[in-house]
Design an enzyme around this catalytic site. Sequence first.
Site, PDB file in Angstrom:
ATOM      1  N   HIS A 165       0.829  -1.224   0.000  1.00  0.00           N
ATOM      2  CA  HIS A 165       0.000   0.000   0.000  1.00  0.00           C
ATOM      3  C   HIS A 165       0.855   1.263   0.000  1.00  0.00           C
ATOM      4  CE1 HIS A 165      -3.271  -2.754   1.315  1.00  0.00           C
ATOM      5  NE2 HIS A 165      -2.318  -3.273   2.062  1.00  0.00           N
ATOM      6  N   LYS A 292      16.776  20.769 -11.633  1.00  0.00           N
ATOM      7  CA  LYS A 292      16.014  19.576 -12.024  1.00  0.00           C
ATOM      8  C   LYS A 292      16.799  18.549 -12.830  1.00  0.00           C
ATOM      9  CE  LYS A 292      11.814  19.535 -12.578  1.00  0.00           C
ATOM     10  NZ  LYS A 292      10.431  19.531 -12.163  1.00  0.00           N
ATOM     11  N   GLU A 299       9.589   8.078 -17.637  1.00  0.00           N
ATOM     12  CA  GLU A 299       8.204   8.529 -17.821  1.00  0.00           C
ATOM     13  C   GLU A 299       7.660   8.066 -19.168  1.00  0.00           C
ATOM     14  OE1 GLU A 299       7.739  12.751 -15.680  1.00  0.00           O
ATOM     15  OE2 GLU A 299       9.530  12.593 -16.902  1.00  0.00           O
TER      16      GLU A 299
END
Length: 469
Positions: A165, A292, A299
């Site tokens: 979970h 970044k 992705e």
Amino acid sequence: MTNDTQKPKANSLWGGRFEGGVSDIMEKINASIDFDKLLYRQDIQGSIEHCRMLAATGIISNKDAEIIQSGLKKIEGEIEAGEFEFSSALEDIHMNIEARLTEIIGSTAGRLHTARSRNDQVATDFKLWVRQACDQTDEALKALQLALVKKAEENADVIIPGFTHLQSAQPVTFGHHMLAYFEMFTRDRGRFKDVRKRLNECPLGAAALAGTSFPIDRNQTSDALGFDRPTANSMDTVSDRDFALEFMSAAAISAIHVSRLAEEMITWSCAQFKFIEMSDSFTTGSSIMPQKRNPDAAELCRGKSGRIIGSLNSLLITMKGLPLTFSKDMQEDKEATFDVVETYSLIIAAMTGMVLDMTINVKEMKHATETGFITATDLADWVVRVLGLPFRNAHHITGSIVALAEKKGCDLNGLSLEEMQSVEPKITNDVFNVLSVENSVSSRVSYGGTAPLKVLEQVENAKERIECK
Ligand code: ARG
């Protein structure tokens, strides 16, 4: 590339009963040459073997067969050299090649299509193409498995939180986590192997749908093209696209595995986790935020898996309402399948590179196991083992100890023995031996468990399994 200037009035390959040509829109909707030209090699290979069989059975003369074969080889050379002019007026790869054969060798070309139809021809070409894709896929998956095994071996004893979970559950080893993906890709390879095995029956000779009255030898063409046997039912043969669906299903399932790993890598590489760092080769910077490092390749692996699932769906939906036998709807099979093969091989290659390139941040991984009461199960197991209580009672006791630690704002081994004993008086100092994450993972020696020793055993086992066919 199309050649509209030479558009025939009526198609010369079937023009007998047609007077006029087709409309431009018809030509556009009907033509598949822009994509099925990818099948040229398989088409020529299939035609050569069909031609040899026609000669061997005396259906055409040896002389004609030789002329036809040399014409076909010339065409293959032209296509490979980029000199072949594909025409959308000639619809598909089969008719483009046959029309060119007629230009090169004259009317003898017309004998090649004896005892054959484009329906069994396209099924043969497409199966040969998908079969080759299965073989390439197996090699690509092997490379990914090798990358995973390498990371597993290097990090067999590196401890990370294992989640259920997405909540800290129990500590596990990073090697164990890598080998979990190894198992998924092993099953994927098995699925592609099944696809290959089941598709390997030769459609040639089914003709349009009913077989043929010519004395063909289906075993000859089947053997020559590396199939296990000819297909058993001519109607099924020209209606069947299971092999494309099965390939795409296997690819879709495998793409899900790639996507899940990509998702984990994205999470692991973010500033809040810092478990891994991804390499320059598979990340990008931001044009505005200098700090970044975006995991674009991961992705896109995740994103492209959606596209693969979509292609599978599109062909499932195309096929579901079709009566036997061939319907032109089935021409939609190729773009979907071609795109799946291209997209899938790209994400496998990208994932292989990302796995090999990622650096592992051992400290951060370990640090993340120091919160979340991750060894609570070990504590409960200790209560069962040492105090002889039933697991359900031990679970309850441990729950109360966790609540105590939570209140105090520390982890389980931040509690004193007295504090533990306030919940269960029989607890002794020995309990602290099982509360370390190192102890937790190294105690999990059950078959398939996360203990570093077990992971190293599994690595050896995995290395052997990579090679077995
Ligand atoms: N281009 C067709 C396809 O991709 C070849 C088969 C055409 N057969 C026919 N009877 N029109 O499926």
